[in-house]
Design a protein around this motif. Structure first.
Motif, PDB file in Angstrom:
ATOM      1  N   GLY A  60       0.855  -1.122  -0.098  1.00  0.00           N
ATOM      2  CA  GLY A  60       0.171  -0.195   0.023  1.00  0.00           C
ATOM      3  C   GLY A  60       0.840   1.356   0.018  1.00  0.00           C
ATOM      4  N   ASN A  61       2.371   1.220   0.167  1.00  0.00           N
ATOM      5  CA  ASN A  61       3.047   2.473  -0.269  1.00  0.00           C
ATOM      6  C   ASN A  61       2.641   2.908  -1.604  1.00  0.00           C
ATOM      7  N   LEU A  62       3.069   4.199  -1.639  1.00  0.00           N
ATOM      8  CA  LEU A  62       3.142   4.949  -2.755  1.00  0.00           C
ATOM      9  C   LEU A  62       4.292   5.158  -3.471  1.00  0.00           C
ATOM     10  N   ASP A  63       4.496   4.505  -4.960  1.00  0.00           N
ATOM     11  CA  ASP A  63       5.817   4.531  -5.327  1.00  0.00           C
ATOM     12  C   ASP A  63       5.539   4.404  -6.987  1.00  0.00           C
ATOM     13  N   SER A  64       6.557   4.757  -7.767  1.00  0.00           N
ATOM     14  CA  SER A  64       6.382   4.531  -9.207  1.00  0.00           C
ATOM     15  C   SER A  64       6.779   3.364  -9.593  1.00  0.00           C
ATOM     16  N   GLN A  65       7.090   2.602  -8.745  1.00  0.00           N
ATOM     17  CA  GLN A  65       7.299   1.060  -9.107  1.00  0.00           C
ATOM     18  C   GLN A  65       6.440   0.175  -8.419  1.00  0.00           C
ATOM     19  N   ASP A  66       5.785  -1.025  -8.937  1.00  0.00           N
ATOM     20  CA  ASP A  66       4.909  -1.883  -8.295  1.00  0.00           C
ATOM     21  C   ASP A  66       5.651  -3.279  -8.184  1.00  0.00           C
ATOM     22  N   PRO A  67       5.915  -4.035  -7.470  1.00  0.00           N
ATOM     23  CA  PRO A  67       5.930  -3.639  -5.839  1.00  0.00           C
ATOM     24  C   PRO A  67       7.018  -2.568  -5.801  1.00  0.00           C
ATOM     25  N   CYS A  68       6.659  -1.928  -4.610  1.00  0.00           N
ATOM     26  CA  CYS A  68       7.363  -0.499  -4.384  1.00  0.00           C
ATOM     27  C   CYS A  68       8.712  -0.975  -3.946  1.00  0.00           C
ATOM     28  N   GLY A  69       9.465   0.296  -3.957  1.00  0.00           N
ATOM     29  CA  GLY A  69      11.101  -0.006  -3.493  1.00  0.00           C
ATOM     30  C   GLY A  69      11.526  -0.878  -2.225  1.00  0.00           C
ATOM     31  N   VAL A  80       9.540  -9.672   9.347  1.00  0.00           N
ATOM     32  CA  VAL A  80       8.824  -8.476  10.300  1.00  0.00           C
ATOM     33  C   VAL A  80       8.099  -7.391   9.232  1.00  0.00           C
ATOM     34  N   ILE A  81       6.742  -7.355   9.281  1.00  0.00           N
ATOM     35  CA  ILE A  81       6.047  -6.618   8.901  1.00  0.00           C
ATOM     36  C   ILE A  81       5.401  -5.418   9.989  1.00  0.00           C
ATOM     37  N   CYS A  82       5.849  -4.104   9.649  1.00  0.00           N
ATOM     38  CA  CYS A  82       5.194  -3.097  10.406  1.00  0.00           C
ATOM     39  C   CYS A  82       4.001  -2.480  10.027  1.00  0.00           C
ATOM     40  N   VAL A  83       2.896  -2.642  10.849  1.00  0.00           N
ATOM     41  CA  VAL A  83       1.546  -2.099  10.506  1.00  0.00           C
ATOM     42  C   VAL A  83       1.483  -0.874  10.643  1.00  0.00           C
ATOM     43  N   VAL A  84       1.194   0.224   9.568  1.00  0.00           N
ATOM     44  CA  VAL A  84       0.899   1.640   9.871  1.00  0.00           C
ATOM     45  C   VAL A  84      -0.404   2.159   9.367  1.00  0.00           C
ATOM     46  N   GLU A  85      -0.783   3.244  10.083  1.00  0.00           N
ATOM     47  CA  GLU A  85      -2.191   3.743   9.486  1.00  0.00           C
ATOM     48  C   GLU A  85      -1.805   4.151   8.002  1.00  0.00           C
ATOM     49  N   GLY A  86      -1.167   5.105   7.773  1.00  0.00           N
ATOM     50  CA  GLY A  86      -0.944   5.644   6.494  1.00  0.00           C
ATOM     51  C   GLY A  86       0.566   5.646   5.972  1.00  0.00           C
ATOM     52  N   HIS A  97      15.176   5.519   9.333  1.00  0.00           N
ATOM     53  CA  HIS A  97      16.034   4.217   9.255  1.00  0.00           C
ATOM     54  C   HIS A  97      15.896   3.438  10.679  1.00  0.00           C
ATOM     55  N   VAL A  98      14.716   3.273  10.953  1.00  0.00           N
ATOM     56  CA  VAL A  98      14.685   2.401  12.263  1.00  0.00           C
ATOM     57  C   VAL A  98      14.162   0.896  12.028  1.00  0.00           C
ATOM     58  N   HIS A  99      13.633   0.570  10.857  1.00  0.00           N
ATOM     59  CA  HIS A  99      12.823  -0.663  10.501  1.00  0.00           C
ATOM     60  C   HIS A  99      13.600  -1.167   9.162  1.00  0.00           C
ATOM     61  N   ASP A 100      14.055  -2.187   9.226  1.00  0.00           N
ATOM     62  CA  ASP A 100      14.734  -2.969   8.120  1.00  0.00           C
ATOM     63  C   ASP A 100      13.906  -4.043   7.554  1.00  0.00           C
ATOM     64  N   GLY A 101      12.614  -4.186   8.162  1.00  0.00           N
ATOM     65  CA  GLY A 101      11.729  -5.127   7.516  1.00  0.00           C
ATOM     66  C   GLY A 101      10.795  -4.513   6.444  1.00  0.00           C
ATOM     67  N   LEU A 102       9.577  -5.253   6.490  1.00  0.00           N
ATOM     68  CA  LEU A 102       8.667  -4.657   5.499  1.00  0.00           C
ATOM     69  C   LEU A 102       7.382  -3.838   6.203  1.00  0.00           C
ATOM     70  N   TYR A 103       6.704  -3.356   5.283  1.00  0.00           N
ATOM     71  CA  TYR A 103       5.410  -2.520   6.033  1.00  0.00           C
ATOM     72  C   TYR A 103       4.115  -3.214   5.317  1.00  0.00           C
ATOM     73  N   HIS A 104       3.065  -2.682   5.898  1.00  0.00           N
ATOM     74  CA  HIS A 104       1.549  -2.736   5.613  1.00  0.00           C
ATOM     75  C   HIS A 104       1.050  -1.553   5.818  1.00  0.00           C
ATOM     76  N   VAL A 105       0.273  -1.027   4.855  1.00  0.00           N
ATOM     77  CA  VAL A 105      -0.294   0.214   5.044  1.00  0.00           C
ATOM     78  C   VAL A 105      -2.012   0.034   5.441  1.00  0.00           C
ATOM     79  N   LEU A 106      -2.537   0.291   6.571  1.00  0.00           N
ATOM     80  CA  LEU A 106      -3.756  -0.181   6.829  1.00  0.00           C
ATOM     81  C   LEU A 106      -4.715   0.836   5.874  1.00  0.00           C
TER      82      LEU A 106
END
Ligand SMILES: [Zn+2]
Length: 197
Positions: A60-69, A80-86, A97-106
């Motif tokens: 759900g990240n915004l990027d000009s490539q999909d999958p994102c960078g 490790v997946i870090c879940v964020v609101e936006g 630079h505190v998280h070197d895992g992946l993300y998920h945007v809710l």
């Protein structure tokens, strides 16, 4: 002043976060005084970004490539997946630079008041990602608001049966605070001292 084009420009600029009518007028004037060097490059950048940037189909990240960078970076810890609101929160964590895992945007938080239910959030895709295997920890980096806490509880109940460790950010996130206004040190401390959810 300046005609309909200028009024329209100012009205659009004034809708941007952090810009009121006064600063919108100043920005418009500055651009109009140097149309070739300031205005046209901006117009081109806006058009190109609007066309190229899309939500990542994985996180759900915004990027000009999909999958994102982030998702396509093979160096990152995919357990490790870090879940964020936006997306703003994702970008804040990346900047720090505190998280070197992946993300998920809710895409929001549960809110009875605003009528936002689980079906309005990107939850199903998160559960699928965990179901695919390989994920051992989910960090809930949600805002320290009532809705953020409600969402964290709700998600914890759904994630734990899948056999992953669910953690959340510790002290350091002020009550009612959004992540992207925190300084990098505070954000790093909150992530480092995360606790079981
Ligand atoms: Zn992604």
């Amino acid at each position: 002043m300046g005609g309909a084009e200028v009024e329209r420009l100012i009205a659009l600029l004034a809708k941007l976060p952090g810009l009121g009518p006064r600063s919108a007028r100043r920005a418009a004037l500055r651009m109009l005084q140097q149309p070739e060097t300031r205005m046209l490059p901006l117009a081109t950048a806006l058009t190109e970004a609007a066309r190229a940037v899309k939500p990542c189909s994985i996180c759900g990240n915004l990027d000009s490539q999909d999958p994102c960078g982030v998702c396509s970076d093979r160096q990152r810890d995919r357990s490790v997946i870090c879940v964020v609101e936006g997306v703003a929160d994702l970008w804040a964590l990346e900047r720090a630079h505190v998280h070197d895992g992946l993300y998920h945007v809710l895409g929001g938080t549960l809110s009875a008041l605003a009528g936002i239910g689980p079906e309005d959030l990107n939850v199903t895709s998160l559960l699928h990602r965990i179901g695919d295997g390989g994920v051992t920890e989910v960090i809930l980096a949600l805002p320290a608001t009532v809705d953020g806490a409600t969402t964290a509880h709700w998600l914890t109940d759904r994630l734990k049966p899948l056999g992953v460790n669910v953690t959340r950010l510790a002290q350091g996130v002020p009550i009612g605070g959004a992540l992207d206004v925190l300084d990098d040190g505070t954000l790093a401390a909150a992530l480092r001292s995360r606790r079981p959810s």
